[in-house]
Design a protein around this motif. Structure first.
Motif, PDB file in Angstrom:
ATOM      1  N   LEU A  50      -5.426   8.676   0.526  1.00 15.55           N
ATOM      2  CA  LEU A  50      -4.309   8.426  -0.387  1.00 15.55           C
ATOM      3  C   LEU A  50      -3.000   8.160   0.358  1.00 15.55           C
ATOM      4  CD1 LEU A  50      -4.992  11.004  -3.228  1.00 15.55           C
ATOM      5  CD2 LEU A  50      -5.212   8.524  -3.331  1.00 15.55           C
ATOM      6  N   ALA A  51      -2.766   8.883   1.447  1.00 14.75           N
ATOM      7  CA  ALA A  51      -1.550   8.641   2.235  1.00 14.75           C
ATOM      8  C   ALA A  51      -1.578   7.250   2.860  1.00 14.75           C
ATOM      9  CB  ALA A  51      -1.409   9.711   3.316  1.00 14.75           C
ATOM     10  N   ALA A  52      -2.732   6.846   3.390  1.00 11.05           N
ATOM     11  CA  ALA A  52      -2.842   5.516   3.995  1.00 11.05           C
ATOM     12  C   ALA A  52      -2.676   4.429   2.941  1.00 11.05           C
ATOM     13  CB  ALA A  52      -4.183   5.375   4.703  1.00 11.05           C
ATOM     14  N   ALA A  53      -3.295   4.604   1.775  1.00 13.45           N
ATOM     15  CA  ALA A  53      -3.174   3.605   0.715  1.00 13.45           C
ATOM     16  C   ALA A  53      -1.734   3.509   0.212  1.00 13.45           C
ATOM     17  CB  ALA A  53      -4.117   3.955  -0.433  1.00 13.45           C
ATOM     18  N   THR A  54      -1.077   4.639   0.058  1.00 16.40           N
ATOM     19  CA  THR A  54       0.312   4.635  -0.395  1.00 16.40           C
ATOM     20  C   THR A  54       1.215   3.928   0.613  1.00 16.40           C
ATOM     21  OG1 THR A  54      -0.040   6.704  -1.564  1.00 16.40           O
ATOM     22  CG2 THR A  54       2.241   6.100  -1.100  1.00 16.40           C
ATOM     23  N   PHE A  55       1.023   4.222   1.885  1.00 17.63           N
ATOM     24  CA  PHE A  55       1.821   3.566   2.913  1.00 17.63           C
ATOM     25  C   PHE A  55       1.556   2.068   2.937  1.00 17.63           C
ATOM     26  CE2 PHE A  55       2.473   2.067   7.274  1.00 17.63           C
ATOM     27  CZ  PHE A  55       3.811   2.394   7.429  1.00 17.63           C
ATOM     28  N   MET A  56       0.290   1.684   2.813  1.00 12.03           N
ATOM     29  CA  MET A  56      -0.066   0.267   2.858  1.00 12.03           C
ATOM     30  C   MET A  56       0.535  -0.492   1.675  1.00 12.03           C
ATOM     31  SD  MET A  56      -3.843  -1.273   3.248  1.00 12.03           S
ATOM     32  CE  MET A  56      -4.224  -2.900   2.671  1.00 12.03           C
ATOM     33  N   VAL A  57       0.446   0.066   0.488  1.00 10.74           N
ATOM     34  CA  VAL A  57       0.998  -0.589  -0.692  1.00 10.74           C
ATOM     35  C   VAL A  57       2.528  -0.654  -0.599  1.00 10.74           C
ATOM     36  CG1 VAL A  57       1.307  -0.336  -3.188  1.00 10.74           C
ATOM     37  CG2 VAL A  57      -0.949  -0.053  -2.172  1.00 10.74           C
ATOM     38  N   GLY A  58       3.148   0.413  -0.135  1.00 16.05           N
ATOM     39  CA  GLY A  58       4.603   0.403   0.030  1.00 16.05           C
ATOM     40  C   GLY A  58       5.066  -0.619   1.043  1.00 16.05           C
ATOM     41  N   LEU A  59       4.339  -0.730   2.143  1.00 14.15           N
ATOM     42  CA  LEU A  59       4.682  -1.719   3.163  1.00 14.15           C
ATOM     43  C   LEU A  59       4.500  -3.129   2.632  1.00 14.15           C
ATOM     44  CD1 LEU A  59       5.605  -2.039   6.083  1.00 14.15           C
ATOM     45  CD2 LEU A  59       3.210  -1.982   6.765  1.00 14.15           C
ATOM     46  N   ALA A  60       3.437  -3.366   1.880  1.00 13.44           N
ATOM     47  CA  ALA A  60       3.231  -4.684   1.282  1.00 13.44           C
ATOM     48  C   ALA A  60       4.352  -5.025   0.310  1.00 13.44           C
ATOM     49  CB  ALA A  60       1.873  -4.740   0.579  1.00 13.44           C
ATOM     50  N   ALA A  61       4.804  -4.040  -0.456  1.00 17.30           N
ATOM     51  CA  ALA A  61       5.909  -4.280  -1.392  1.00 17.30           C
ATOM     52  C   ALA A  61       7.199  -4.621  -0.645  1.00 17.30           C
ATOM     53  CB  ALA A  61       6.116  -3.054  -2.275  1.00 17.30           C
ATOM     54  N   VAL A  62       7.450  -3.932   0.454  1.00 19.98           N
ATOM     55  CA  VAL A  62       8.647  -4.226   1.252  1.00 19.98           C
ATOM     56  C   VAL A  62       8.561  -5.629   1.845  1.00 19.98           C
ATOM     57  CG1 VAL A  62       9.874  -3.593   3.369  1.00 19.98           C
ATOM     58  CG2 VAL A  62       9.201  -1.824   1.756  1.00 19.98           C
ATOM     59  N   LEU A  63       7.398  -6.000   2.368  1.00 22.57           N
ATOM     60  CA  LEU A  63       7.227  -7.340   2.938  1.00 22.57           C
ATOM     61  C   LEU A  63       7.400  -8.418   1.870  1.00 22.57           C
ATOM     62  CD1 LEU A  63       4.220  -6.741   5.358  1.00 22.57           C
ATOM     63  CD2 LEU A  63       6.601  -7.122   5.965  1.00 22.57           C
ATOM     64  N   ARG A  64       6.889  -8.161   0.680  1.00 19.87           N
ATOM     65  CA  ARG A  64       7.081  -9.119  -0.407  1.00 19.87           C
ATOM     66  C   ARG A  64       8.554  -9.219  -0.801  1.00 19.87           C
ATOM     67  NH1 ARG A  64       3.843 -11.801  -3.220  1.00 19.87           N
ATOM     68  NH2 ARG A  64       1.609 -11.596  -3.083  1.00 19.87           N
ATOM     69  N   ARG A  65       9.227  -8.079  -0.852  1.00 20.09           N
ATOM     70  CA  ARG A  65      10.643  -8.056  -1.233  1.00 20.09           C
ATOM     71  C   ARG A  65      11.491  -8.819  -0.208  1.00 20.09           C
ATOM     72  NH1 ARG A  65      13.431  -7.191  -5.669  1.00 20.09           N
ATOM     73  NH2 ARG A  65      13.073  -4.996  -6.021  1.00 20.09           N
ATOM     74  N   LEU A  66      11.111  -8.733   1.058  1.00 19.71           N
ATOM     75  CA  LEU A  66      11.840  -9.442   2.104  1.00 19.71           C
ATOM     76  C   LEU A  66      11.484 -10.923   2.171  1.00 19.71           C
ATOM     77  CD1 LEU A  66      11.681  -6.797   4.985  1.00 19.71           C
ATOM     78  CD2 LEU A  66      13.655  -7.394   3.572  1.00 19.71           C
ATOM     79  N   GLY A  67      10.489 -11.324   1.412  1.00 21.32           N
ATOM     80  CA  GLY A  67      10.100 -12.735   1.401  1.00 21.32           C
ATOM     81  C   GLY A  67       9.159 -13.113   2.519  1.00 21.32           C
ATOM     82  N   LEU A  68       8.483 -12.145   3.101  1.00 22.59           N
ATOM     83  CA  LEU A  68       7.590 -12.430   4.221  1.00 22.59           C
ATOM     84  C   LEU A  68       6.135 -12.586   3.790  1.00 22.59           C
ATOM     85  CD1 LEU A  68       9.073  -9.905   6.793  1.00 22.59           C
ATOM     86  CD2 LEU A  68       9.501 -12.352   6.627  1.00 22.59           C
ATOM     87  N   HIS A  69       5.875 -12.618   2.483  1.00 22.94           N
ATOM     88  CA  HIS A  69       4.500 -12.678   2.025  1.00 22.94           C
ATOM     89  C   HIS A  69       3.876 -14.057   2.202  1.00 22.94           C
ATOM     90  CE1 HIS A  69       6.944 -13.795  -1.445  1.00 22.94           C
ATOM     91  NE2 HIS A  69       5.918 -14.483  -1.885  1.00 22.94           N
ATOM     92  N   ASP A  70       4.665 -15.086   2.355  1.00 21.27           N
ATOM     93  CA  ASP A  70       4.090 -16.416   2.525  1.00 21.27           C
ATOM     94  C   ASP A  70       4.700 -17.163   3.716  1.00 21.27           C
ATOM     95  OD1 ASP A  70       6.536 -16.704   1.367  1.00 21.27           O
ATOM     96  OD2 ASP A  70       5.935 -18.190  -0.106  1.00 21.27           O
ATOM     97  N   VAL A  71       5.017 -16.422   4.757  1.00 18.51           N
ATOM     98  CA  VAL A  71       5.631 -17.032   5.945  1.00 18.51           C
ATOM     99  C   VAL A  71       4.666 -18.025   6.602  1.00 18.51           C
ATOM    100  CG1 VAL A  71       6.458 -16.555   8.279  1.00 18.51           C
ATOM    101  CG2 VAL A  71       7.237 -15.172   6.392  1.00 18.51           C
ATOM    102  N   GLY A  72       3.395 -17.652   6.694  1.00 20.69           N
ATOM    103  CA  GLY A  72       2.414 -18.541   7.322  1.00 20.69           C
ATOM    104  C   GLY A  72       2.312 -19.865   6.600  1.00 20.69           C
ATOM    105  N   ARG A  73       2.319 -19.830   5.275  1.00 19.18           N
ATOM    106  CA  ARG A  73       2.251 -21.059   4.492  1.00 19.18           C
ATOM    107  C   ARG A  73       3.503 -21.911   4.703  1.00 19.18           C
ATOM    108  NH1 ARG A  73       4.183 -22.607  -0.230  1.00 19.18           N
ATOM    109  NH2 ARG A  73       4.990 -20.549  -0.707  1.00 19.18           N
ATOM    110  N   LYS A  74       4.663 -21.256   4.765  1.00 16.39           N
ATOM    111  CA  LYS A  74       5.912 -21.987   4.964  1.00 16.39           C
ATOM    112  C   LYS A  74       5.961 -22.651   6.338  1.00 16.39           C
ATOM    113  CE  LYS A  74       8.724 -19.106   1.918  1.00 16.39           C
ATOM    114  NZ  LYS A  74       9.808 -18.108   1.862  1.00 16.39           N
TER     115      LYS A  74
END
Length: 105
Positions: A50-74
């Motif tokens: 649960l701690a690993a999943a929470t950290f992973m989801v939180g990190l993904a949310a931060v990366l999405r918020r920063l606009g880094l979710h589609d850097v490779g495509r850009k």
């Protein structure tokens, strides 16, 4: 690169670092390790997951918020447009020179 892959890799790295740190700090529990694992393996596994999943989801949310979710495509889109000759002419010329093996300093 997908956001979940970055999050998963960073989560595994962080968990490995924390595991090594915990082993060093909790060495006084070593004589009781077998008993702890036999008695409390399920809660330890569950809370770790649960701690690993929470950290992973939180990190993904931060990366999405920063606009880094589609850097490779850009980056791929910009590179393809440069190869077609669109955009910055200096970058297009340097990319063509690099493909031919001429490297300009």
């Amino acid at each position: 690169m997908h956001t979940w892959r970055i999050s998963f890799g960073l989560t595994l790295s962080l968990m490995a670092i924390l595991a090594f740190y915990a082993m060093a700090r909790l060495d006084f529990l070593a004589p009781h390790g077998r008993f702890i694992v036999q008695e409390y393996w399920l809660p330890i596994t569950l809370y770790t997951f649960l701690a690993a999943a929470t950290f992973m989801v939180g990190l993904a949310a931060v990366l999405r918020r920063l606009g880094l979710h589609d850097v490779g495509r850009k980056v791929d889109l910009v590179e393809r447009s440069l190869r077609r000759g669109e955009g910055d002419p200096d970058l297009t010329r340097r990319l063509a020179d690099q493909e031919q093996g001429d490297f300009i300093e």
